[in-house]
Design a protein around this motif. Structure first.
Motif, short mmCIF file in Angstrom:
data_model
loop_
_atom_site.label_atom_id
_atom_site.label_comp_id
_atom_site.label_asym_id
_atom_site.label_seq_id
_atom_site.Cartn_x
_atom_site.Cartn_y
_atom_site.Cartn_z
N GLU A 56 -7.46 -12.38 6.66
CA GLU A 56 -7.09 -10.99 6.98
C GLU A 56 -6.07 -10.43 5.67
O GLU A 56 -5.38 -11.24 4.96
CB GLU A 56 -6.34 -11.14 8.10
CG GLU A 56 -7.05 -11.50 9.35
CD GLU A 56 -6.04 -11.60 10.54
OE1 GLU A 56 -5.81 -10.73 11.29
OE2 GLU A 56 -5.52 -12.89 10.67
N TYR B 109 -9.07 -8.37 -1.75
CA TYR B 109 -10.56 -8.37 -1.14
C TYR B 109 -11.80 -8.45 -1.80
O TYR B 109 -12.77 -9.32 -1.64
CB TYR B 109 -10.75 -7.08 -0.22
CG TYR B 109 -11.95 -7.05 0.68
CD1 TYR B 109 -12.30 -7.48 1.65
CD2 TYR B 109 -13.15 -6.25 -0.09
CE1 TYR B 109 -13.53 -7.31 2.46
CE2 TYR B 109 -14.46 -6.22 0.60
CZ TYR B 109 -14.74 -6.53 1.81
OH TYR B 109 -15.90 -6.52 2.08
N THR C 68 -10.90 -17.16 9.31
CA THR C 68 -10.59 -15.58 9.44
C THR C 68 -9.68 -15.46 8.14
O THR C 68 -8.63 -16.05 7.93
CB THR C 68 -9.97 -15.15 10.66
OG1 THR C 68 -10.85 -15.55 11.72
CG2 THR C 68 -9.86 -13.82 10.41
N ARG D 75 -9.98 -5.37 4.79
CA ARG D 75 -9.20 -5.67 6.04
C ARG D 75 -9.48 -7.02 6.66
O ARG D 75 -8.55 -7.86 6.66
CB ARG D 75 -9.50 -4.77 7.36
CG ARG D 75 -9.16 -3.25 6.77
CD ARG D 75 -7.73 -3.11 6.78
NE ARG D 75 -6.85 -3.77 7.91
CZ ARG D 75 -6.30 -3.02 8.79
NH1 ARG D 75 -6.70 -1.89 9.20
NH2 ARG D 75 -5.72 -3.79 9.81
N ARG D 76 -10.74 -7.41 6.72
CA ARG D 76 -11.01 -8.89 7.33
C ARG D 76 -12.35 -9.36 6.77
O ARG D 76 -13.43 -8.67 6.58
CB ARG D 76 -11.03 -8.81 8.66
CG ARG D 76 -11.20 -9.72 9.69
CD ARG D 76 -10.93 -9.77 11.12
NE ARG D 76 -11.92 -8.65 11.63
CZ ARG D 76 -11.33 -7.51 12.34
NH1 ARG D 76 -10.14 -7.46 12.35
NH2 ARG D 76 -12.12 -6.59 12.77
N GLU E 119 -3.60 -7.65 4.76
CA GLU E 119 -2.59 -6.59 5.16
C GLU E 119 -1.99 -5.97 3.96
O GLU E 119 -1.28 -6.79 3.12
CB GLU E 119 -1.68 -7.37 6.20
CG GLU E 119 -2.30 -7.62 7.47
CD GLU E 119 -1.23 -8.26 8.59
OE1 GLU E 119 0.07 -8.66 8.02
OE2 GLU E 119 -1.51 -8.69 9.43
#
Length: 146
Positions: A100, A25, A98, A77-78, A102
């Motif tokens: 994501e 991220y 988007t 997360r997103r 995980e």
């Protein structure tokens, strides 16, 4: 006048990285970190409503303009953003993306989903997906090199 067209498409790319979701991220959220794998932004404001903007291209070639607006951010997360891509003064596409993150056994499964409209035959979903896969491979190399 050339023929006008709009081709709608969605593609999904899943990549696994041997790094934590926090680290993957961060490679999207920080200007210097993102510049290690994505074209360096002329403007980078990573917040909901913020903008990421860059303009450039090959010497003597067309100038490409990426202009994104962050729509939603959930730390680690997103990330959801919308963007336009222009070639010189022609709009090539408009997309919603988007990303994501995980957690899988301490590593990260990244799920990249792009929903786009590709305009007037200036780009195709297949070309965009191919280019995005190359960028996500560069992300992996940048993460491994840190």
């Amino acid at each position: 006048m050339s023929e006008r067209s709009a081709k709608h498409s969605t593609f999904v790319i899943e990549k696994n990285y041997k790094h934590s979701p926090t680290r993957v991220y961060a490679a999207w959220a920080g200007q210097a970190a993102k510049a290690s794998w994505f074209p360096k932004a002329d403007e980078f404001d990573f917040r909901v409503g913020g903008r990421e903007f860059n303009r450039g291209g090959p010497p003597g070639g067309p100038v490409f303009t990426f202009d994104a607006c962050y729509q939603e951010i959930v730390q680690d997360r997103r990330i959801v953003y919308s963007y336009t891509l222009d070639m010189d003064d022609k709009r090539m596409s408009v997309s919603v993306t988007t990303v994501e993150f995980e957690s899988v056994d301490g590593d990260t499964r990244l799920i990249y989903t792009e929903q786009g409209v590709f305009l007037d035959g200036l780009d195709t979903p297949e070309q965009r997906e191919h280019g995005t896969k190359e960028l996500l491979d560069r992300l992996g190399k940048a993460l491994d090199g840190q």
